[in-house]
Design an enzyme around this catalytic site. Structure first.
Site, PDB file in Angstrom:
ATOM      1  CB  ALA A 110      24.387  46.151  28.039  1.00  0.00           C
ATOM      2  N   GLY A 169      28.275  41.450  28.193  1.00  0.00           N
ATOM      3  CA  GLY A 169      28.453  41.384  26.752  1.00  0.00           C
ATOM      4  C   GLY A 169      29.893  41.519  26.311  1.00  0.00           C
ATOM      5  CD  GLU A 193      26.784  37.509  26.465  1.00  0.00           C
ATOM      6  OE1 GLU A 193      25.932  36.603  26.538  1.00  0.00           O
ATOM      7  OE2 GLU A 193      26.486  38.727  26.393  1.00  0.00           O
ATOM      8  CD  GLU A 217      25.252  39.085  31.229  1.00  0.00           C
ATOM      9  OE1 GLU A 217      25.763  39.428  30.156  1.00  0.00           O
ATOM     10  OE2 GLU A 217      25.816  38.290  32.030  1.00  0.00           O
TER      11      GLU A 217
END
Length: 321
Positions: A123, A168, A171, A191
């Site tokens: 992010a 992310g 991900e 995270e």
């Protein structure tokens, strides 16, 4: 950052435009792509990458042509932010995925980075820090939806991880069918270091990829592993030694896409659907899903072409019909 020949193969892919465009249009696009021309910064062909600060360049999409027609390369290009996931990157990636989904000529997609040494740092925390608390949930939902749509693409998707894929970024790679990493790449769902949890499907896709116990260990500890360890864990399918151009994973991904390209495109799509749907249900239901997918290939012209090519001892020419 200077690298030898700097992502030469990826940039070659990004010179190429979709088949069917005239030569003047192609030339104009190539010149646009290289408007920030490569700058020689030393011996041995060292160059500086043609970065752009223009947000419209955050994601670059190229539909390859010639023998590679059907292969699409989607490259993230936010060098100053290490490809961090911003509002604009989500928007551009979503548009790219939607265009690919609608194009029946696409046979495989490679997701990669145009920034040496990084895949995606996760992010964009600088942008996130400026958001109101009420905005965060909506943004995360959009990012999650993008990753879900990436995973739902009907054609094979390959993540070429030539650098760090964190949070992310990992991900996004987990949503791809196949992951290939350089041995020096770094991967992790980190995270919990920020007192949050993976919000783009990581808590669901990582256990499905490597098993529940290992996934819990990596997520709880916010552990980062290199490409070699990731391959041992089953997080990636292949770990390749990084080269001087920092594009070893991309080159291996392109080789794999070229292996997929000549196969029956409808059959490949149906195989992906059968696998993805079947893995979530019991065996009996999975076999029923396989039967339903098999029924879709029986009436195709490609199936008849495959039989004819086998009989005539020649290479089949599939058209996706």
């Amino acid at each position: 950052m200077a690298v030898l020949v700097g992502h030469r193969a990826i940039m070659q892919a990004f010179h190429v435009q979709a088949a069917g465009r005239n030569s003047s249009s192609r030339l104009a696009n190539v010149l646009s792509c290289f408007r920030h021309s490569w700058k020689v910064s030393g011996g041995h062909g060292a160059v500086t990458r043609p970065y752009s600060s223009d947000s419209k360049d955050d994601v670059r999409v190229r539909y390859l042509d010639g023998e590679d027609s059907g292969i699409v390369v989607v490259g993230m290009n936010r060098p100053k932010a290490k490809n961090a996931i911003s509002r604009n990157l989500v928007k551009m990636m979503s548009e790219a995925v939607e265009d690919i989904k609608k194009n029946n000529k696409v046979r495989s997609v490679i997701f990669c980075s145009l920034v040496p040494g990084i895949f995606c740092a996760g992010a964009d925390l600088k942008e996130r820090a400026k958001m109101q608390q009420s905005e965060v949930g909506a943004f995360v939902s959009k990012a999650r939806a993008l990753i879900t749509e990436l995973g739902n693409l009907p054609v094979p998707t390959i993540a070429a991880i030539d650098g760090a894929a964190l949070g992310g970024g990992l991900e996004m790679a987990l949503a791809c069918d196949i992951r290939i990493a350089s041995n020096t790449a770094k991967m992790g769902l980190v995270e919990t270091k920020l007192a949050i949890i993976p919000g783009g499907g990581g808590t669901q896709r990582l256990p499905r990829a490597i098993g529940m116990s290992l996934a819990k260990e990596l997520i709880f500890a916010a552990r980062v592993v290199d490409g070699t360890e990731a391959c041992r864990l089953g997080l990636v399918s292949h770990s390749v030694e990084q080269n001087n151009s920092a594009d070893a994973a991309y080159l291996r991904a392109l080789e794999l896409a070229r292996e997929i390209n000549p196969q029956g495109p409808i059959a490949v799509r149906m195989a992906k659907l059968a696998i993805n749907q079947g893995i979530e249900v019991d065996l009996s239901t999975g076999l029923a899903i396989e039967e339903a997918c098999y029924a879709q290939v029986i009436p195709t012209k490609d199936r008849l072409e495959g039989l004819a090519a086998f009989k005539e001892k020649r290479r089949p020419h599939y058209k996706g019909e």
